[in-house]
Design a protein around this motif. Structure first.
Motif, mmCIF file in Angstrom:
data_model
loop_
_atom_site.group_PDB
_atom_site.id
_atom_site.type_symbol
_atom_site.label_atom_id
_atom_site.label_comp_id
_atom_site.label_asym_id
_atom_site.label_seq_id
_atom_site.Cartn_x
_atom_site.Cartn_y
_atom_site.Cartn_z
ATOM 1 N N VAL A 1 0.696 10.119 -3.191
ATOM 2 C CA VAL A 1 -0.226 10.293 -2.071
ATOM 3 C C VAL A 1 0.564 10.107 -0.784
ATOM 4 O O VAL A 1 1.270 9.112 -0.626
ATOM 5 N N THR B 1 0.848 -1.191 0.000
ATOM 6 C CA THR B 1 0.000 0.000 0.000
ATOM 7 C C THR B 1 0.883 1.240 0.000
ATOM 8 O O THR B 1 0.623 2.207 -0.718
ATOM 9 N N HIS B 2 1.946 1.201 0.770
ATOM 10 C CA HIS B 2 2.891 2.320 0.787
ATOM 11 C C HIS B 2 3.517 2.504 -0.592
ATOM 12 O O HIS B 2 3.633 3.625 -1.096
ATOM 13 N N THR C 1 0.853 4.129 -2.857
ATOM 14 C CA THR C 1 0.585 5.535 -2.549
ATOM 15 C C THR C 1 1.752 6.420 -2.966
ATOM 16 O O THR C 1 1.544 7.522 -3.458
ATOM 17 N N TRP D 1 1.042 8.915 2.703
ATOM 18 C CA TRP D 1 0.383 7.907 3.532
ATOM 19 C C TRP D 1 1.433 7.138 4.309
ATOM 20 O O TRP D 1 2.494 6.785 3.774
#
Length: 125
Positions: free
Chosen positions: A87, A78-79, A82, A89
């Protein structure tokens, strides 16, 4: 998906001979649905797994270890996503710490995302 499979059909010395591939034509939304589905499958297997069960992951591993590895994979990727989308995060500190301390019990306490040099490394380095 691989961790769920390992727990559902445990082996003492090998991984299941299967691969996970998301179609190259999948949209971002579809890829996220795949991740959600496989996360739920792992969660379901973990709920029903006997805590004394051992399955292969470069040696015998218990269900709690597979849970920590699954969490770490989702947070890490997810990192990655993003960052690629510019993004800002960071994973929730409590979740990062829970997974990190299970996988690396000798690591110092604290939020691993705040102390990890790769997380704060400038783009392009």
């Amino acid at each position: 998906m691989a961790y769920a499979g390992q727990l559902a059909a445990p082996s003492a010395d090998a991984y299941l001979p299967a691969e996970l591939n998301v179609r190259p034509t999948a949209s971002l939304a579809e890829a996220l649905r795949v991740a959600k589905a496989y996360g739920r499958l792992l969660s379901s297997v973990l709920v029903t797994a006997d805590p004394t069960l051992r399955a292969w992951h470069w040696g015998p591993c218990d269900p709690e270890g597979f849970a920590a590895m699954g969490i770490a994979e989702i947070l890490l990727h997810t990192h990655d996503i993003t960052r690629a989308l510019s993004v800002e995060w960071l994973p929730p500190a409590w979740l990062s710490q829970a997974a990190f301390s299970r996988l690396f019990p000798a690591a110092p306490p604290g939020d691993p995302a705040q102390g990890a040099p790769l997380v704060h490394r400038p783009r392009g380095t």
